[in-house]
Design an enzyme around this catalytic site. Structure first.
Site, PDB file in Angstrom:
ATOM      1  N   TYR A  50      43.037 -38.447  48.110  1.00 52.56           N
ATOM      2  CA  TYR A  50      44.264 -38.912  47.434  1.00 52.56           C
ATOM      3  C   TYR A  50      45.429 -37.960  47.710  1.00 52.56           C
ATOM      4  CZ  TYR A  50      41.924 -42.819  45.204  1.00 52.56           C
ATOM      5  OH  TYR A  50      41.274 -44.018  45.012  1.00 52.56           O
TER       6      TYR A  50
ATOM      7  N   HIS B  68      48.273 -50.547  39.127  1.00 54.22           N
ATOM      8  CA  HIS B  68      47.132 -49.743  39.601  1.00 54.22           C
ATOM      9  C   HIS B  68      47.425 -48.247  39.559  1.00 54.22           C
ATOM     10  CE1 HIS B  68      45.655 -53.520  41.951  1.00 54.22           C
ATOM     11  NE2 HIS B  68      45.483 -53.628  40.672  1.00 54.22           N
TER      12      HIS B  68
ATOM     13  N   SER C  42      47.054 -59.397  49.646  1.00 52.54           N
ATOM     14  CA  SER C  42      46.022 -60.348  50.099  1.00 52.54           C
ATOM     15  C   SER C  42      45.527 -61.201  48.945  1.00 52.54           C
ATOM     16  CB  SER C  42      44.853 -59.566  50.712  1.00 52.54           C
ATOM     17  OG  SER C  42      44.349 -58.633  49.743  1.00 52.54           O
TER      18      SER C  42
ATOM     19  N   ALA D  99      57.932 -58.460  55.387  1.00 50.79           N
ATOM     20  CA  ALA D  99      58.838 -58.376  54.236  1.00 50.79           C
ATOM     21  C   ALA D  99      60.143 -57.663  54.579  1.00 50.79           C
ATOM     22  CB  ALA D  99      58.128 -57.645  53.096  1.00 50.79           C
TER      23      ALA D  99
END
Ligand code: APR
Length: 257
Positions: free
Chosen positions: A78, A130, A205, A246
């Site tokens: 991370y 999240h 997705s 995008a």
């Protein structure tokens, strides 16, 4: 059955019905996923080969069990992702959404992303479903902790720092598989889906619940659903799929409105 608009060569003139829905929308919910940060050089999760889950095993890295088993491996991974995000810049998609929010009407931005590129593009009150790479907390007492300096070497294995209060290990402030989403964020996102009149689904997705259900909640109460993604979704039950990236479609869309 949704209408497909091929935007891989740029956004064509909008069909009048779509332009009208976009133009008349007073309450807009935007749900973004990893695809909105792809043009900033941040890997998505499920892209073949280049996606994070193609290169790393989520069971080994994105679960509480994996952290208990090997905290340094999980923490270092991370921190590696946080380093990438800190080096990255918002792209035209992030900026277009920030600009859109400044226009008349209400735009609400809900993201599955754990990066801060929406905020760095100027978006305010971004709802993170999240979590965030920039919000470590104690694994034991959940106390929020400061983000430590990044490790010197890119892929150096480093142990997570310890909580000054209870001595527990710091964990990334993200939602791991098998964990619940932050209650307030989810409740707010759900309420927005229940009252929006337009839902834009950008770069996701739609495979991870409960976030993936938000467009359907919006659709069932009559909202117009527009998906922006280079890959068509066979099971998409919304109104329009704008096929393309995008970073091209969102600024062009704003120009046409
Ligand atoms: N513009 C728009 N969409 C894009 C672009 C782009 N430039 N590049 C890729 N995409 C699309 C892909 O086609 C894909 O549909 O973005 C989507 C990314 O999907 P995923 O990699 O599955 O990411 P996401 O949907 O955000 O994953 C959801 O899964 O792994 C967990 O917690 C993690 O938040 C994440 C969740």
């Amino acid at each position: 059955m949704s209408d497909l608009l091929d935007c891989r060569q740029g956004l064509p003139a909008l069909p009048p019905a779509l332009r009208e829905r976009l133009g008349d929308a007073d309450e807009v919910l935007v749900l973004t996923g990893a695809g909105v940060s792809a043009e900033s050089g941040i890997a998505t999760f499920r892209a073949a080969l280049s996606g994070l889950w193609a290169r790393f095993d989520p069971a080994q890295l994105a679960t509480a069990e994996a952290f208990r088993e090997d905290p340094a491996r999980v923490w270092s991974w991370y921190e590696w992702r946080r380093a990438q995000v800190l080096r990255a810049e918002p792209n035209p998609a992030h900026r277009a959404l920030a600009d859109w929010a400044e226009r008349p009407g209400r735009l609400h931005l809900v993201t599955q992303n754990v990066d801060d590129l929406h905020e760095r593009a100027g978006s305010r009150r971004v709802i993170h479903l999240h979590g965030s790479l920039h919000a470590p907390r104690c694994f034991d007492c959940a106390r929020p902790l400061d983000t430590p300096p990044l490790p010197d070497a890119e892929e150096q294995l480093v142990a997570p720092p310890r909580c000054p209060a209870c001595g527990g290990l710091a964990r990334p402030g993200v939602v791991w598989f098998g964990e619940s989403l932050p209650e307030d964020a989810l409740a707010t996102a759900w309420a927005l889906a229940e009252r929006c009149d337009l839902c834009l689904v950008v770069g996701t997705s739609g495979l991870v619940q409960p976030a993936a259900s938000l467009p359907e909640v919006a659709r069932q109460q009559g909202a117009t659903i527009v998906r922006i993604d280079p890959q068509p979704a066979a099971d998409f039950s919304g109104d329009w799929q704008l096929l393309g990236v995008a970073g091209v479609i969102l600024p062009a869309l704003l120009e046409q409105l």
